[in-house]
Design a protein around this motif. Sequence first.
Motif, PDB file in Angstrom:
ATOM      1  N   THR A  96      80.396  16.482  50.183  1.00  0.00           N
ATOM      2  CA  THR A  96      80.582  17.679  51.004  1.00  0.00           C
ATOM      3  C   THR A  96      80.302  18.933  50.198  1.00  0.00           C
ATOM      4  OG1 THR A  96      82.257  16.547  52.358  1.00  0.00           O
ATOM      5  CG2 THR A  96      82.256  18.954  52.407  1.00  0.00           C
ATOM      6  N   TRP A  97      80.802  18.969  48.962  1.00  0.00           N
ATOM      7  CA  TRP A  97      80.632  20.141  48.111  1.00  0.00           C
ATOM      8  C   TRP A  97      79.162  20.387  47.786  1.00  0.00           C
ATOM      9  CZ3 TRP A  97      82.901  24.408  47.044  1.00  0.00           C
ATOM     10  CH2 TRP A  97      82.638  25.126  45.872  1.00  0.00           C
ATOM     11  N   GLN A  98      78.422  19.346  47.431  1.00  0.00           N
ATOM     12  CA  GLN A  98      77.012  19.503  47.105  1.00  0.00           C
ATOM     13  C   GLN A  98      76.208  19.959  48.326  1.00  0.00           C
ATOM     14  OE1 GLN A  98      75.521  19.479  44.135  1.00  0.00           O
ATOM     15  NE2 GLN A  98      77.557  19.178  43.254  1.00  0.00           N
ATOM     16  N   LYS A  99      76.559  19.457  49.494  1.00  0.00           N
ATOM     17  CA  LYS A  99      75.879  19.884  50.720  1.00  0.00           C
ATOM     18  C   LYS A  99      76.139  21.365  50.971  1.00  0.00           C
ATOM     19  CE  LYS A  99      73.488  18.663  54.383  1.00  0.00           C
ATOM     20  NZ  LYS A  99      72.143  18.088  54.285  1.00  0.00           N
ATOM     21  N   LEU A 100      77.370  21.798  50.755  1.00  0.00           N
ATOM     22  CA  LEU A 100      77.729  23.203  50.955  1.00  0.00           C
ATOM     23  C   LEU A 100      77.025  24.097  49.935  1.00  0.00           C
ATOM     24  CD1 LEU A 100      79.467  25.260  52.498  1.00  0.00           C
ATOM     25  CD2 LEU A 100      81.322  24.782  50.879  1.00  0.00           C
ATOM     26  N   LEU A 101      76.955  23.664  48.685  1.00  0.00           N
ATOM     27  CA  LEU A 101      76.273  24.441  47.658  1.00  0.00           C
ATOM     28  C   LEU A 101      74.806  24.655  48.002  1.00  0.00           C
ATOM     29  CD1 LEU A 101      77.656  22.978  44.287  1.00  0.00           C
ATOM     30  CD2 LEU A 101      78.340  25.082  45.442  1.00  0.00           C
ATOM     31  N   GLY A 102      74.189  23.635  48.585  1.00  0.00           N
ATOM     32  CA  GLY A 102      72.777  23.733  48.923  1.00  0.00           C
ATOM     33  C   GLY A 102      72.491  24.673  50.072  1.00  0.00           C
ATOM     34  N   MET A 103      73.509  25.018  50.838  1.00  0.00           N
ATOM     35  CA  MET A 103      73.311  25.864  52.022  1.00  0.00           C
ATOM     36  C   MET A 103      73.831  27.282  51.832  1.00  0.00           C
ATOM     37  SD  MET A 103      74.419  23.240  55.055  1.00  0.00           S
ATOM     38  CE  MET A 103      74.081  24.504  56.283  1.00  0.00           C
ATOM     39  N   THR A 104      74.467  27.565  50.719  1.00  0.00           N
ATOM     40  CA  THR A 104      75.099  28.869  50.526  1.00  0.00           C
ATOM     41  C   THR A 104      74.736  29.455  49.168  1.00  0.00           C
ATOM     42  OG1 THR A 104      77.095  27.779  49.678  1.00  0.00           O
ATOM     43  CG2 THR A 104      77.051  28.295  52.029  1.00  0.00           C
ATOM     44  N   LYS A 105      75.157  30.702  48.962  1.00  0.00           N
ATOM     45  CA  LYS A 105      74.947  31.387  47.689  1.00  0.00           C
ATOM     46  C   LYS A 105      76.280  31.598  46.984  1.00  0.00           C
ATOM     47  CE  LYS A 105      70.918  33.954  49.421  1.00  0.00           C
ATOM     48  NZ  LYS A 105      70.347  35.308  49.669  1.00  0.00           N
ATOM     49  N   LYS A 106      76.212  31.832  45.691  1.00  0.00           N
ATOM     50  CA  LYS A 106      77.426  32.094  44.926  1.00  0.00           C
ATOM     51  C   LYS A 106      78.104  33.343  45.497  1.00  0.00           C
ATOM     52  CE  LYS A 106      79.208  32.755  40.254  1.00  0.00           C
ATOM     53  NZ  LYS A 106      80.193  31.683  40.418  1.00  0.00           N
ATOM     54  N   PRO A 107      79.362  33.242  45.901  1.00  0.00           N
ATOM     55  CA  PRO A 107      80.036  34.389  46.530  1.00  0.00           C
ATOM     56  C   PRO A 107      80.208  35.555  45.560  1.00  0.00           C
ATOM     57  CG  PRO A 107      81.219  32.338  46.952  1.00  0.00           C
ATOM     58  CD  PRO A 107      80.205  32.035  45.901  1.00  0.00           C
ATOM     59  N   THR A 108      80.068  36.766  46.088  1.00  0.00           N
ATOM     60  CA  THR A 108      80.315  37.968  45.308  1.00  0.00           C
ATOM     61  C   THR A 108      81.817  38.222  45.235  1.00  0.00           C
ATOM     62  OG1 THR A 108      80.231  39.416  47.242  1.00  0.00           O
ATOM     63  CG2 THR A 108      78.137  38.923  46.123  1.00  0.00           C
ATOM     64  N   SER A 109      82.208  39.181  44.409  1.00  0.00           N
ATOM     65  CA  SER A 109      83.629  39.526  44.311  1.00  0.00           C
ATOM     66  C   SER A 109      84.146  40.059  45.644  1.00  0.00           C
ATOM     67  CB  SER A 109      83.850  40.552  43.200  1.00  0.00           C
ATOM     68  OG  SER A 109      83.061  41.713  43.419  1.00  0.00           O
ATOM     69  N   ASP A 110      83.300  40.795  46.384  1.00  0.00           N
ATOM     70  CA  ASP A 110      83.707  41.291  47.704  1.00  0.00           C
ATOM     71  C   ASP A 110      83.929  40.137  48.677  1.00  0.00           C
ATOM     72  OD1 ASP A 110      83.757  43.935  47.006  1.00  0.00           O
ATOM     73  OD2 ASP A 110      81.745  44.387  47.738  1.00  0.00           O
ATOM     74  N   GLU A 111      83.088  39.128  48.597  1.00  0.00           N
ATOM     75  CA  GLU A 111      83.255  37.964  49.480  1.00  0.00           C
ATOM     76  C   GLU A 111      84.518  37.193  49.130  1.00  0.00           C
ATOM     77  OE1 GLU A 111      79.272  36.061  50.962  1.00  0.00           O
ATOM     78  OE2 GLU A 111      79.091  36.479  48.826  1.00  0.00           O
ATOM     79  N   LEU A 112      84.768  37.012  47.851  1.00  0.00           N
ATOM     80  CA  LEU A 112      85.966  36.286  47.426  1.00  0.00           C
ATOM     81  C   LEU A 112      87.232  37.027  47.833  1.00  0.00           C
ATOM     82  CD1 LEU A 112      84.791  35.160  43.872  1.00  0.00           C
ATOM     83  CD2 LEU A 112      85.070  33.710  45.892  1.00  0.00           C
ATOM     84  N   ALA A 113      87.127  38.366  47.948  1.00  0.00           N
ATOM     85  CA  ALA A 113      88.276  39.170  48.365  1.00  0.00           C
ATOM     86  C   ALA A 113      88.346  39.332  49.881  1.00  0.00           C
ATOM     87  CB  ALA A 113      88.222  40.542  47.705  1.00  0.00           C
ATOM     88  N   GLY A 114      87.329  38.821  50.595  1.00  0.00           N
ATOM     89  CA  GLY A 114      87.339  38.922  52.050  1.00  0.00           C
ATOM     90  C   GLY A 114      86.871  40.255  52.584  1.00  0.00           C
ATOM     91  N   ARG A 115      86.291  41.104  51.727  1.00  0.00           N
ATOM     92  CA  ARG A 115      85.844  42.422  52.175  1.00  0.00           C
ATOM     93  C   ARG A 115      84.461  42.384  52.814  1.00  0.00           C
ATOM     94  NH1 ARG A 115      88.396  43.804  47.148  1.00  0.00           N
ATOM     95  NH2 ARG A 115      86.391  43.578  46.056  1.00  0.00           N
ATOM     96  N   LYS A 116      83.704  41.316  52.560  1.00  0.00           N
ATOM     97  CA  LYS A 116      82.336  41.245  53.067  1.00  0.00           C
ATOM     98  C   LYS A 116      81.901  39.786  53.118  1.00  0.00           C
ATOM     99  CE  LYS A 116      77.741  43.225  52.223  1.00  0.00           C
ATOM    100  NZ  LYS A 116      76.922  44.040  51.291  1.00  0.00           N
ATOM    101  N   VAL A 117      80.996  39.481  54.044  1.00  0.00           N
ATOM    102  CA  VAL A 117      80.424  38.143  54.132  1.00  0.00           C
ATOM    103  C   VAL A 117      78.905  38.287  54.141  1.00  0.00           C
ATOM    104  CG1 VAL A 117      80.195  36.045  55.491  1.00  0.00           C
ATOM    105  CG2 VAL A 117      82.395  37.220  55.394  1.00  0.00           C
TER     106      VAL A 117
END
Length: 287
Positions: free
Chosen positions: A138-159
């Motif tokens: 599941t994790w590898q499939k998710l990694l292949g479809m997404t980008k490394k989250p920014t600090s704003d994304e990790l804080a929920g300020r932006k997607v």
Amino acid sequence: MLRNTIGRTIAAAAVLAVTVGCTAQAAVPDRPGSDAKPGTAAPAPEATPAPTRPSPATPSGKPKQKPASPSASAEPVELLMARGSKGAKVRELQARLAQIGWFDDTPTGTYGSVTADAVKGFQTKRGLPVTGDTDTVTWQKLLGMTKKPTSDELAGRKVNKPSAKLDPRCLTGRVMCISKTSRTLSWVVDGTVRSTMDVRFGSQYTPTREGTFGVFAKSRDHVSTIYHTPMPYAMFFSGGQAVHYSADFAARGYNGASHGCANVRDRGAIASLFAQVRIGDKVVIHW
């Protein structure tokens, strides 16, 4: 008389010699491949062990080991995160799920029921075992479809959602290009994406139709005559199905579903789109 006695003695000795030399033996039937000639008695075979073929030797003189056949089984699946897990990895999981529209809350770093439900939805969509737990597959499939989250994304300020791949039908003219894979609507003019927004579709019982359509009606403050629910900024493309703003989508996210319409949860974005779309503009709904 003496000669008669001698003659009888010699005859008896001859008979005794013939009898000893012709003692009966058990007949051995002819066998294919037997060295005995037909009609002759072959000697009984000796019970000798079958010869063994020596193993090929290595340069050191030791017998060569038979190579093990390659295993057909895949690499073992390892459980990475599950309900109760906490930490930065869980926060990254939540942010990555948010990028593709499966997680609508602020990343917390705690793997609770909301995260488990988001993972279940992702697994179902991708044809993976639906457990709600995050394993290596599941994790590898998710990694292949997404980008490394920014600090704003990790804080929920932006997607930051990855740009959806445009269907070829969306490359010409004025098109609301709607992808069921990325769950996004892209407003495309002559092949250029002008804006992108999240969309939600109908359930399995009231599915959103797929194909190429045209906008045939617009209604700024529409209310459904069937379900008696508000449908602001409605742009109808197939029967009663329309692209419109949904307060329920804004509040509940992907935990709900429409009755077949393409819901938008960003009121500002749909208001701007409503002002630009004209009657006759194309609507393409695809995977």
